[in-house]
Design a protein around this motif. Structure first.
Motif, PDB file in Angstrom:
ATOM      1  N   ALA A 199     -13.162 -20.340  34.922  1.00  0.00           N
ATOM      2  CA  ALA A 199     -13.797 -20.827  35.971  1.00  0.00           C
ATOM      3  C   ALA A 199     -13.990 -22.409  35.806  1.00  0.00           C
ATOM      4  O   ALA A 199     -13.804 -23.129  36.755  1.00  0.00           O
ATOM      5  CB  ALA A 199     -15.453 -20.635  36.183  1.00  0.00           C
ATOM      6  N   TYR A 200     -14.208 -22.956  34.469  1.00  0.00           N
ATOM      7  CA  TYR A 200     -14.204 -24.345  34.332  1.00  0.00           C
ATOM      8  C   TYR A 200     -12.794 -24.792  34.462  1.00  0.00           C
ATOM      9  O   TYR A 200     -12.774 -26.043  35.188  1.00  0.00           O
ATOM     10  CB  TYR A 200     -14.573 -24.474  32.818  1.00  0.00           C
ATOM     11  N   SER A 201     -11.608 -24.136  34.349  1.00  0.00           N
ATOM     12  CA  SER A 201     -10.354 -24.812  34.499  1.00  0.00           C
ATOM     13  C   SER A 201     -10.118 -24.988  35.941  1.00  0.00           C
ATOM     14  O   SER A 201      -9.515 -26.027  36.492  1.00  0.00           O
ATOM     15  CB  SER A 201      -9.109 -23.815  33.935  1.00  0.00           C
ATOM     16  N   ILE A 202     -10.611 -23.934  36.724  1.00  0.00           N
ATOM     17  CA  ILE A 202     -10.416 -24.097  38.228  1.00  0.00           C
ATOM     18  C   ILE A 202     -11.221 -25.184  38.872  1.00  0.00           C
ATOM     19  O   ILE A 202     -10.851 -25.853  39.664  1.00  0.00           O
ATOM     20  CB  ILE A 202     -10.767 -22.695  38.831  1.00  0.00           C
ATOM     21  N   LYS A 203     -12.268 -25.405  38.290  1.00  0.00           N
ATOM     22  CA  LYS A 203     -13.350 -26.544  38.845  1.00  0.00           C
ATOM     23  C   LYS A 203     -12.669 -27.590  38.633  1.00  0.00           C
ATOM     24  O   LYS A 203     -12.685 -28.634  39.353  1.00  0.00           O
ATOM     25  CB  LYS A 203     -14.514 -26.121  38.253  1.00  0.00           C
ATOM     26  N   MET A 204     -12.095 -27.871  37.365  1.00  0.00           N
ATOM     27  CA  MET A 204     -11.450 -29.375  36.971  1.00  0.00           C
ATOM     28  C   MET A 204     -10.112 -29.203  37.566  1.00  0.00           C
ATOM     29  O   MET A 204     -10.056 -30.635  38.220  1.00  0.00           O
ATOM     30  CB  MET A 204     -11.251 -29.343  35.255  1.00  0.00           C
ATOM     31  N   ALA A 205      -9.573 -28.402  38.004  1.00  0.00           N
ATOM     32  CA  ALA A 205      -8.218 -28.515  38.842  1.00  0.00           C
ATOM     33  C   ALA A 205      -8.600 -29.036  40.199  1.00  0.00           C
ATOM     34  O   ALA A 205      -7.979 -30.098  40.752  1.00  0.00           O
ATOM     35  CB  ALA A 205      -7.618 -27.255  38.669  1.00  0.00           C
ATOM     36  N   HIS A 206      -9.665 -28.627  40.860  1.00  0.00           N
ATOM     37  CA  HIS A 206     -10.130 -28.894  42.074  1.00  0.00           C
ATOM     38  C   HIS A 206     -10.503 -30.363  42.097  1.00  0.00           C
ATOM     39  O   HIS A 206     -10.338 -31.007  42.958  1.00  0.00           O
ATOM     40  CB  HIS A 206     -11.236 -28.145  42.840  1.00  0.00           C
ATOM     41  N   LYS A 207     -11.233 -30.722  41.327  1.00  0.00           N
ATOM     42  CA  LYS A 207     -11.677 -32.180  40.917  1.00  0.00           C
ATOM     43  C   LYS A 207     -10.579 -33.171  40.853  1.00  0.00           C
ATOM     44  O   LYS A 207     -10.532 -33.996  41.375  1.00  0.00           O
ATOM     45  CB  LYS A 207     -12.762 -32.294  39.877  1.00  0.00           C
ATOM     46  N   ILE A 208      -9.592 -32.637  40.095  1.00  0.00           N
ATOM     47  CA  ILE A 208      -8.400 -33.678  40.015  1.00  0.00           C
ATOM     48  C   ILE A 208      -7.648 -33.851  41.451  1.00  0.00           C
ATOM     49  O   ILE A 208      -7.297 -34.696  41.641  1.00  0.00           O
ATOM     50  CB  ILE A 208      -7.365 -32.939  38.693  1.00  0.00           C
ATOM     51  N   LYS A 209      -7.486 -32.609  41.914  1.00  0.00           N
ATOM     52  CA  LYS A 209      -6.764 -32.623  43.122  1.00  0.00           C
ATOM     53  C   LYS A 209      -7.587 -33.484  44.305  1.00  0.00           C
ATOM     54  O   LYS A 209      -7.011 -34.251  45.008  1.00  0.00           O
ATOM     55  CB  LYS A 209      -6.640 -31.213  43.749  1.00  0.00           C
ATOM     56  N   ALA A 210      -8.836 -33.249  44.298  1.00  0.00           N
ATOM     57  CA  ALA A 210      -9.606 -34.309  44.982  1.00  0.00           C
ATOM     58  C   ALA A 210      -9.680 -35.790  44.761  1.00  0.00           C
ATOM     59  O   ALA A 210      -9.276 -36.600  45.831  1.00  0.00           O
ATOM     60  CB  ALA A 210     -11.232 -33.797  45.067  1.00  0.00           C
ATOM     61  N   ILE A 211      -9.572 -35.997  43.599  1.00  0.00           N
ATOM     62  CA  ILE A 211      -9.378 -37.495  43.137  1.00  0.00           C
ATOM     63  C   ILE A 211      -7.711 -38.048  43.600  1.00  0.00           C
ATOM     64  O   ILE A 211      -7.906 -39.078  43.907  1.00  0.00           O
ATOM     65  CB  ILE A 211      -9.683 -37.726  41.672  1.00  0.00           C
ATOM     66  N   GLU A 259     -14.972 -41.977  39.849  1.00  0.00           N
ATOM     67  CA  GLU A 259     -15.084 -40.354  39.628  1.00  0.00           C
ATOM     68  C   GLU A 259     -13.992 -39.859  38.724  1.00  0.00           C
ATOM     69  O   GLU A 259     -14.213 -38.933  37.996  1.00  0.00           O
ATOM     70  CB  GLU A 259     -14.729 -40.009  41.036  1.00  0.00           C
ATOM     71  N   ALA A 260     -12.920 -40.605  38.612  1.00  0.00           N
ATOM     72  CA  ALA A 260     -12.006 -40.313  37.664  1.00  0.00           C
ATOM     73  C   ALA A 260     -12.645 -40.326  36.084  1.00  0.00           C
ATOM     74  O   ALA A 260     -12.290 -39.669  35.181  1.00  0.00           O
ATOM     75  CB  ALA A 260     -10.635 -41.202  37.783  1.00  0.00           C
ATOM     76  N   ASP A 261     -13.151 -41.523  35.924  1.00  0.00           N
ATOM     77  CA  ASP A 261     -13.812 -41.832  34.724  1.00  0.00           C
ATOM     78  C   ASP A 261     -14.989 -40.714  34.464  1.00  0.00           C
ATOM     79  O   ASP A 261     -14.807 -40.114  33.310  1.00  0.00           O
ATOM     80  CB  ASP A 261     -14.529 -43.112  34.722  1.00  0.00           C
ATOM     81  N   ASP A 262     -15.670 -40.180  35.350  1.00  0.00           N
ATOM     82  CA  ASP A 262     -16.641 -38.955  35.083  1.00  0.00           C
ATOM     83  C   ASP A 262     -15.967 -37.873  34.758  1.00  0.00           C
ATOM     84  O   ASP A 262     -16.224 -36.856  34.002  1.00  0.00           O
ATOM     85  CB  ASP A 262     -17.373 -38.934  36.338  1.00  0.00           C
ATOM     86  N   LEU A 263     -14.843 -37.516  35.409  1.00  0.00           N
ATOM     87  CA  LEU A 263     -14.027 -36.314  35.241  1.00  0.00           C
ATOM     88  C   LEU A 263     -13.465 -36.409  33.625  1.00  0.00           C
ATOM     89  O   LEU A 263     -13.701 -35.298  33.091  1.00  0.00           O
ATOM     90  CB  LEU A 263     -12.700 -36.253  36.264  1.00  0.00           C
ATOM     91  N   LEU A 264     -12.959 -37.478  33.338  1.00  0.00           N
ATOM     92  CA  LEU A 264     -12.846 -37.724  32.073  1.00  0.00           C
ATOM     93  C   LEU A 264     -13.873 -37.413  30.862  1.00  0.00           C
ATOM     94  O   LEU A 264     -13.554 -36.864  29.768  1.00  0.00           O
ATOM     95  CB  LEU A 264     -11.910 -39.012  31.804  1.00  0.00           C
ATOM     96  N   ASP A 265     -14.956 -38.037  31.227  1.00  0.00           N
ATOM     97  CA  ASP A 265     -16.126 -37.463  30.541  1.00  0.00           C
ATOM     98  C   ASP A 265     -16.368 -36.121  30.374  1.00  0.00           C
ATOM     99  O   ASP A 265     -16.966 -35.610  29.279  1.00  0.00           O
ATOM    100  CB  ASP A 265     -17.383 -38.525  30.998  1.00  0.00           C
ATOM    101  N   ASP A 266     -16.358 -35.370  31.609  1.00  0.00           N
ATOM    102  CA  ASP A 266     -16.502 -34.020  31.528  1.00  0.00           C
ATOM    103  C   ASP A 266     -15.461 -33.406  30.546  1.00  0.00           C
ATOM    104  O   ASP A 266     -15.889 -32.249  29.876  1.00  0.00           O
ATOM    105  CB  ASP A 266     -16.348 -33.371  32.804  1.00  0.00           C
ATOM    106  N   PHE A 267     -14.288 -33.683  30.540  1.00  0.00           N
ATOM    107  CA  PHE A 267     -13.197 -33.351  29.634  1.00  0.00           C
ATOM    108  C   PHE A 267     -13.704 -33.460  28.213  1.00  0.00           C
ATOM    109  O   PHE A 267     -13.764 -32.561  27.358  1.00  0.00           O
ATOM    110  CB  PHE A 267     -11.950 -33.457  30.003  1.00  0.00           C
ATOM    111  N   SER A 268     -14.014 -34.547  27.842  1.00  0.00           N
ATOM    112  CA  SER A 268     -14.330 -35.051  26.441  1.00  0.00           C
ATOM    113  C   SER A 268     -15.637 -34.379  26.178  1.00  0.00           C
ATOM    114  O   SER A 268     -15.784 -33.644  25.000  1.00  0.00           O
ATOM    115  CB  SER A 268     -14.964 -36.491  26.691  1.00  0.00           C
ATOM    116  N   THR A 269     -16.751 -33.835  26.900  1.00  0.00           N
ATOM    117  CA  THR A 269     -17.661 -33.264  26.594  1.00  0.00           C
ATOM    118  C   THR A 269     -17.550 -31.606  26.321  1.00  0.00           C
ATOM    119  O   THR A 269     -17.842 -31.059  25.318  1.00  0.00           O
ATOM    120  CB  THR A 269     -18.804 -33.247  27.833  1.00  0.00           C
TER     121      THR A 269
END
Length: 121
Positions: free
Chosen positions: A56-68, A18-28
């Motif tokens: 909205a993207y920043s908030i979404k990513m912040a929630h994903k980081i917090k969940a991980i 999941e963390a790797d997928d999040l980094l891929d999202d940031f890279s994309t």
């Protein structure tokens, strides 16, 4: 291996994916921003009509980081398995090892024909 350890490792593996997928999202997202920097008008239009703006993207990513992070913290807390070293596993067989190319004749088996050929040469 203990089933508790296997389950813990599997949970850790999923969290890392999941963390790797999040980094891929940031890279994309970064690559998309770099592509759009060429023409400012195109960039402004894309951002305006985009389904997700930067806030909205920043908030979404912040929630994903917090969940991980919460998942990793829970996995860390659950690592209460009891691992013990076994003395039987630590035993090492003492095998006489040669560190040179000379070996004792009694250790050589089935090389008489090769020996004769070398002597003839």
């Amino acid at each position: 291996m203990n089933h508790v350890v296997i389950d813990w490792i599997q949970r850790l593996k999923v969290a890392f994916y999941e963390a790797d997928d999040l980094l891929d999202d940031f890279s994309t997202e970064l690559q998309q921003q770099e592509v759009m920097t060429g023409n400012k008008l195109i960039k402004e239009v894309c951002i305006f009509f985009s389904k997700s703006n930067q806030i909205a993207y920043s908030i979404k990513m912040a929630h994903k980081i917090k969940a991980i992070k919460e998942k990793l913290d829970a996995i860390n807390i659950d690592r209460n398995f009891d691992l013990k070293e076994s003395l039987e596993e630590k035993r090492v067989m003492n095998i006489e090892r040669e560190t040179n190319s000379f070996i004792r004749v009694e250790y050589v088996i089935g090389r008489n024909d090769d020996k004769k050929k070398v002597i003839q040469l």
